[in-house]
Design an enzyme around this catalytic site. Structure first.
Site, PDB file in Angstrom:
ATOM      1  N   LYS A 174      32.287  35.909  36.956  1.00 50.85           N
ATOM      2  CA  LYS A 174      33.804  36.248  37.464  1.00 50.85           C
ATOM      3  C   LYS A 174      33.780  36.336  39.233  1.00 50.85           C
ATOM      4  O   LYS A 174      34.432  35.957  39.599  1.00 50.85           O
ATOM      5  CB  LYS A 174      34.275  37.615  36.657  1.00 50.85           C
ATOM      6  CG  LYS A 174      34.534  37.013  35.209  1.00 50.85           C
ATOM      7  CD  LYS A 174      34.535  38.465  34.430  1.00 50.85           C
ATOM      8  CE  LYS A 174      34.409  38.102  32.928  1.00 50.85           C
ATOM      9  NZ  LYS A 174      34.734  39.424  32.165  1.00 50.85           N
ATOM     10  N   GLN A 186      33.951  45.785  32.308  1.00 51.70           N
ATOM     11  CA  GLN A 186      33.014  44.810  31.296  1.00 51.70           C
ATOM     12  C   GLN A 186      32.846  45.525  30.090  1.00 51.70           C
ATOM     13  O   GLN A 186      32.384  46.645  29.903  1.00 51.70           O
ATOM     14  CB  GLN A 186      31.953  44.355  31.813  1.00 51.70           C
ATOM     15  CG  GLN A 186      31.218  43.272  31.151  1.00 51.70           C
ATOM     16  CD  GLN A 186      32.217  41.699  31.193  1.00 51.70           C
ATOM     17  OE1 GLN A 186      32.781  41.474  31.955  1.00 51.70           O
ATOM     18  NE2 GLN A 186      31.914  41.275  29.971  1.00 51.70           N
ATOM     19  N   ASP A 188      42.600  42.276  32.146  1.00 51.95           N
ATOM     20  CA  ASP A 188      42.466  42.014  30.973  1.00 51.95           C
ATOM     21  C   ASP A 188      43.655  41.846  30.146  1.00 51.95           C
ATOM     22  O   ASP A 188      43.588  41.370  29.116  1.00 51.95           O
ATOM     23  CB  ASP A 188      41.244  42.671  30.362  1.00 51.95           C
ATOM     24  CG  ASP A 188      40.090  41.912  30.750  1.00 51.95           C
ATOM     25  OD1 ASP A 188      40.067  40.681  30.865  1.00 51.95           O
ATOM     26  OD2 ASP A 188      38.964  42.707  30.943  1.00 51.95           O
TER      27      ASP A 188
END
Ligand code: NAD
Length: 282
Positions: free
Chosen positions: A49, A93, A116
Site C-alpha cells: 500500500k 491494518q 477502508d
C-alpha cells in the site's frame, strides 16, 4: 466466447488517471497506515500500500506499534491522526492482536478519514443509499470491473456468497443500490447450488478453493472470484474452479489478476476522494 476480466488492465487505467490528477495538485493527499505487531502477511500488505501510494504521489506514513500496545494507546494514536489536518486517510491494518477490540478501533476513526469504509457511519450511509464519504475497497473495485466491461447490473439476479463486513455485506448493499436483485449466501445456506444456478452474476467471497464448480452455474453467467487461497501445490487460486467454470461463463475474473489489483486501486482512489472532501470543508 468467454471474456477474461482483466483487473490489472482496469486498475492500471484508473491509477494512471489518478496519478495525473494528483500531479496537478499543489498539496498532495496523505494516507496514514497503522500496523500493530509483526504479522508477516500484514507487513507485506502495508508495504504494498505504501509503495503504491508513493508511486502515485500520495504522501504515505506507516506507524508501527508493538504487538503488546494497549488498546487505549492505539485509540489515542487514532485520535491524534483524526485531529491532524495533514492526514486525509487513516487505515488500521487488520487483524489486530486479540486484546484489542477491532470494533472500537474502527469506530474511533473519523468517518471523514475512514479510507477502508468500515465505520458504522459510512456503512449506514451505504445501507440507506445516501452518499458515504467512500465505498469499501473490494466491492468498489468489483463495481469498477463490471462497469468497465459494460456488464448490466440493474434487474439482474446477483448471488453474493459470503457475508463479511469487508466484502459480502457491503457488496450486496451496493448492488441493491444499483437495482440488482440480490441473494446473499453464507456458511449456513442450504442448497447453495440451487441458488448459484439462478445467478446472472455470481460473486464468491468465501476463501475456499474449488467451492464453485461448473454444475453450479448457468450458461453465460458472469463470475467474480474474490477468494484468495492456495491450491494443493501452493499456487494462488480463487474459490472458483476457473478452467471448468470458464467454459460456461460469459465473463470471469482470474485469480490472481482479477479482483486483487482492484482492491488496492480503490484504496488509492478513496484516499484521493477523502482528500477532496477535506478540501471542500476549507
Ligand atoms: P470471511 O472469512 O470474513 O468470510 C467468509 C464468508 O464465507 C463468511 O461470511 C461465511 O459465512 C462464508 N462461507 C464460509 N464457508 C462457506 C460455504 N461453504 N458456503 C457458502 N459460504 C461460506 O472472509 P472475507 O474477508 O470476506 O474474504 C473472503 C475471501 O476473499 C478470502 O479468501 C479472502 O482472502 C478474499 N479477499 C480477497 C480480496 C481481494 O482483494 N482479492 C479482498 C478481501 C478478501
Amino acid at each position: 466466447m468467454t471474456e477474461i476480466i482483466d483487473g490489472k488492465l482496469v486498475s492500471k487505467k484508473i491509477l494512471q488517471e489518478l496519478s495525473e490528477k494528483i500531479a496537478l495538485l499543489e498539496k498532495k493527499p496523505s494516507l496514514a497506515v497503522i500496523i500493530v505487531g509483526e504479522d508477516p502477511a500484514s507487513k507485506i500488505y502495508v508495504n504494498l500500500k505504501k509503495k503504491k501510494a508513493e508511486e502515485l504521489g500520495i504522501v504515505s506514513t506507516v506507524i508501527e506499534m508493538s504487538q503488546d500496545v494497549s488498546e487505549s494507546e492505539l485509540l489515542n494514536k487514532i485520535d491524534e491522526l483524526n485531529k491532524d489536518e495533514s492526514v486525509n486517510a487513516i487505515l488500521v491494518q487488520m487483524p489486530l492482536p486479540k486484546h484489542i477490540d477491532a470494533n472500537k478501533v474502527i469506530e474511533k476513526i473519523s468517518p471523514q478519514k475512514d479510507v477502508d469504509c468500515f465505520h458504522a457511519y459510512n456503512v449506514g450511509k451505504i445501507a440507506t443509499n445516501n452518499k458515504p464519504f467512500v465505498y469499501p475497497c473490494t466491492p468498489k473495485g468489483i463495481l469498477e470491473l463490471l462497469n468497465f466491461y459494460n456488464i448490466e447490473i440493474s434487474g439482474k439476479h446477483v448471488v453474493v456468497i459470503g457475508r463479511s463486513n469487508i466484502v459480502g455485506r457491503p457488496m450486496a448493499q451496493m448492488l441493491l443500490n444499483k437495482n440488482a436483485t440480490v441473494t446473499i449466501c453464507h456458511s449456513k445456506t442450504n442448497n447453495l447450488e440451487e441458488i448459484t444456478k439462478q445467478a446472472d452474476i455470481l460473486i464468491s467471497a468465501v476463501g475456499k478453493a474449488g467451492l464453485i464448480k461448473k454444475e453450479m452455474v448457468k450458461d453465460n453467467v458472469v463470475v467474480i472470484d474474490v477468494g484468495m487461497n492456495r491450491d494443493e501445490n501452493g499456487k494462488l487460486c480463487g474459490d472458483v474452479d476457473f478452467e471448468q467454470v470458464k467454459q460456461k461463463a460469459s465473463y470471469i475474473t482470474p485469480v490472481p489478476g482479477g479482483v486483487g489489483p482492484m482492491t488496492i486501486c480503490s484504496l488509492m482512489v478513496n484516499t484521493f476522494d477523502l482528500f477532496k472532501t477535506s478540501q471542500e470543508k476549507i
